[in-house]
Motif scaffolding. Structure first.
Motif, mmCIF file in Angstrom:
data_model
loop_
_atom_site.group_PDB
_atom_site.id
_atom_site.type_symbol
_atom_site.label_atom_id
_atom_site.label_comp_id
_atom_site.label_asym_id
_atom_site.label_seq_id
_atom_site.Cartn_x
_atom_site.Cartn_y
_atom_site.Cartn_z
ATOM 1 N N ARG A 114 0.825 -1.209 0.000
ATOM 2 C CA ARG A 114 0.000 0.000 0.000
ATOM 3 C C ARG A 114 0.860 1.260 0.000
ATOM 4 O O ARG A 114 0.546 2.246 -0.675
ATOM 5 C CB ARG A 114 -0.933 -0.003 1.221
ATOM 6 N N CYS A 115 1.948 1.238 0.758
ATOM 7 C CA CYS A 115 2.846 2.399 0.778
ATOM 8 C C CYS A 115 3.432 2.658 -0.608
ATOM 9 O O CYS A 115 3.632 3.814 -1.002
ATOM 10 C CB CYS A 115 3.981 2.173 1.780
ATOM 11 N N CYS A 116 3.703 1.593 -1.352
ATOM 12 C CA CYS A 116 4.254 1.753 -2.699
ATOM 13 C C CYS A 116 3.204 2.224 -3.697
ATOM 14 O O CYS A 116 3.553 2.708 -4.779
ATOM 15 C CB CYS A 116 4.868 0.438 -3.165
ATOM 16 N N MET A 117 1.953 2.076 -3.357
ATOM 17 C CA MET A 117 0.880 2.578 -4.212
ATOM 18 C C MET A 117 0.570 4.045 -3.933
ATOM 19 O O MET A 117 -0.116 4.697 -4.727
ATOM 20 C CB MET A 117 -0.395 1.752 -4.001
ATOM 21 N N GLY A 118 1.054 4.543 -2.801
ATOM 22 C CA GLY A 118 0.804 5.936 -2.431
ATOM 23 C C GLY A 118 1.904 6.863 -2.921
ATOM 24 O O GLY A 118 2.715 6.518 -3.778
ATOM 25 N N THR A 119 1.943 8.044 -2.336
ATOM 26 C CA THR A 119 2.877 9.082 -2.803
ATOM 27 C C THR A 119 4.080 9.281 -1.890
ATOM 28 O O THR A 119 5.136 9.723 -2.353
ATOM 29 C CB THR A 119 2.139 10.428 -2.911
ATOM 30 N N GLU A 120 3.939 8.958 -0.608
ATOM 31 C CA GLU A 120 4.950 9.383 0.356
ATOM 32 C C GLU A 120 6.284 8.657 0.204
ATOM 33 O O GLU A 120 7.340 9.267 0.292
ATOM 34 C CB GLU A 120 4.415 9.214 1.787
ATOM 35 N N GLN B 248 8.439 16.817 -0.239
ATOM 36 C CA GLN B 248 7.171 17.541 -0.130
ATOM 37 C C GLN B 248 6.108 16.540 0.320
ATOM 38 O O GLN B 248 5.450 15.885 -0.480
ATOM 39 C CB GLN B 248 6.808 18.160 -1.480
ATOM 40 N N TRP B 249 5.962 16.421 1.636
ATOM 41 C CA TRP B 249 5.041 15.441 2.191
ATOM 42 C C TRP B 249 3.589 15.876 1.984
ATOM 43 O O TRP B 249 3.294 17.066 1.840
ATOM 44 C CB TRP B 249 5.303 15.239 3.678
ATOM 45 N N ALA B 250 2.699 14.885 1.999
ATOM 46 C CA ALA B 250 1.274 15.168 1.790
ATOM 47 C C ALA B 250 0.685 15.972 2.934
ATOM 48 O O ALA B 250 -0.266 16.738 2.749
ATOM 49 C CB ALA B 250 0.502 13.853 1.616
ATOM 50 N N TYR B 251 1.233 15.800 4.150
ATOM 51 C CA TYR B 251 0.759 16.536 5.324
ATOM 52 C C TYR B 251 1.917 17.356 5.894
ATOM 53 O O TYR B 251 3.073 16.937 5.849
ATOM 54 C CB TYR B 251 0.232 15.585 6.398
ATOM 55 N N ALA B 252 1.581 18.510 6.437
ATOM 56 C CA ALA B 252 2.612 19.406 6.960
ATOM 57 C C ALA B 252 3.072 19.022 8.350
ATOM 58 O O ALA B 252 4.164 19.408 8.777
ATOM 59 C CB ALA B 252 2.096 20.852 6.974
ATOM 60 N N SER B 253 2.256 18.269 9.090
ATOM 61 C CA SER B 253 2.619 17.913 10.452
ATOM 62 C C SER B 253 1.965 16.598 10.848
ATOM 63 O O SER B 253 0.997 16.151 10.219
ATOM 64 C CB SER B 253 2.188 19.005 11.439
#
Length: 394
Positions: A339-345, A362-367
């Motif tokens: 699942r992690c490999c299917m995502g962006t992070e 450039q993470w999907a969330y700032a914190s």
């Protein structure tokens, strides 16, 4: 050819192979089987080819009655293994057809991440359950996928140069390779702290936490092999191994511990095991914000720079597997890692750290506080029916 020089022709000629295998004959005719990860320029990063060759050799050596024990090491002096082959994973995540919007779920079994993690976790489980004595030499860097190999040994040797860590927070992943089970075997809260911060451990820390069983000087590696083969493995190779290791062990050479002196403090930081509160305490920790403890400060900085969703995955996985078997942890990790490999992070973390090397993901969330529960829940959606899971046979 002397007994100690009894190295197979394969080891002498196949020097470019990703893993080199050799055998050394002991006095009683039994043999020591040696496996050497052979990619020192990449700090022996664990490739799929390495995994497949080690698995096949273990199968052969298990059936070979002359093989009394197995020794696993990395080529060179710098590392056992610095981690999995995340560059290959990145290439698979960012090249066609994945980059063109194809759905990996439509060809899940052919997805490189599925094949890689299935093979890696199967090998790690094999090491944990291998029926013959297995010594893993953990000199130098032992991180990420290297920890998966190291943890499988019945004898886990560290040296003065050892540096152990699960630093996946820096690339948008989480401690896998069985760490969901392994970190739960540490004292309360320590696993969460190590996983969330990617903290580096030295030889003393590894011994104190039970991650390592022996400390033997770097310079004694070949002498130890020779001593094992100068004796007799007999009917009880584990006994012979233990006796020889005791003669070489030098725990007094370990550097000062970093974890044990801060044991109560670390447990207080993650008290309650609530990810947002624990991470905020780590960030606000006065000892980490000052110059009084460089180790705490480095851990704080790594958490701050790391992927905000990774600590959530760490705490979630440790909570899910507090009472699980190792096999259950590996099965859950396979779903999560794919699942992690299917995502962006993960792709973004590898890009910034190893590909473009700009160190500015450039993470999907700032914190950490902004990461939603629904987002984390999505990583745990099943990919296979229970009876079709690739690791169901473990």
């Amino acid at each position: 050819m002397s007994q100690i020089e009894g190295v197979t022709a394969k080891a002498a000629t196949d020097v470019e192979a990703p893993v080199v295998f050799e055998t050394r004959r002991a006095r009683d005719g039994k043999q020591l089987g040696i496996m050497r990860l052979n990619a020192p320029r990449s700090l022996n990063a664990l490739s799929l080819a390495m995994i497949e060759r080690i698995e096949a050799q273990l199968d052969a050596w298990e059936l070979d009655s002359s093989i009394a024990m197995v020794w696993l090491e990395g080529a060179g002096e710098r590392a056992l293994c610095a981690g999995g082959d995340i560059v290959a994973l990145y290439q698979a995540m960012t090249t066609a057809p994945a980059s063109e919007g194809a759905d990996p779920l439509e060809a899940l079994d052919d997805f490189f991440a599925t094949r890689y993690f299935t093979a890696e976790y199967r090998l790690d489980h094999r090491l944990h359950t291998f029926p013959k004595p297995l010594l893993v030499w953990g000199g130098g860097i032992v991180m990420g996928g290297g920890m998966g190999l190291f943890a499988g040994g019945c004898e886990r040797v560290v040296t003065e140069s050892s540096r152990l860590a699960m630093p996946e927070v820096s690339i948008g992943l989480y401690p896998d390779v069985g760490a969901s089970w392994l970190l739960n075997r540490l004292p309360r809260g320590i696993g969460e702290y190590l996983g969330a911060t990617g903290a580096q451990l030295n030889a003393r820390d590894a011994l104190d936490l039970g991650l390592a069983t022996r400390l033997i000087p770097d310079e004694q590696r070949e002498a130890l092999k020779q001593a094992l083969c100068e004796g007799e493995f007999g009917r009880h190779p584990s006994r012979h191994l233990s006796q020889v290791l005791s003669e070489f062990e030098r725990r007094e050479l370990a550097p000062p511990g970093q974890v044990l002196p801060l044991f109560d403090h670390l447990q207080q930081l993650v008290a309650g095991r609530e990810v947002q509160k624990a991470c905020q305490r780590i960030i606000d920790d006065p000892q980490a914000r000052s110059d009084c403890n460089a180790w705490l400060s480095a851990n704080r900085e790594r958490l701050l720079a790391g992927c905000p969703s990774s600590p959530h995955l760490v705490f979630r996985m440790l909570g899910r597997h507090r009472h699980s078997s190792l096999a259950e942890a590996f099965r859950d990790e396979l779903t999560l890692s794919v699942r992690c490999c299917m995502g962006t992070e993960l792709a973004e973390g590898v890009r910034a750290l190893l590909i473009d090397k700009d160190k500015q993901p450039q993470w999907a969330y700032a914190s950490i506080a902004q990461v939603s529960e629904e987002y984390i829940d999505g990583f745990f959606a099943p990919l296979w029916e229970e009876d079709e899971h690739p690791l169901m046979d473990l």
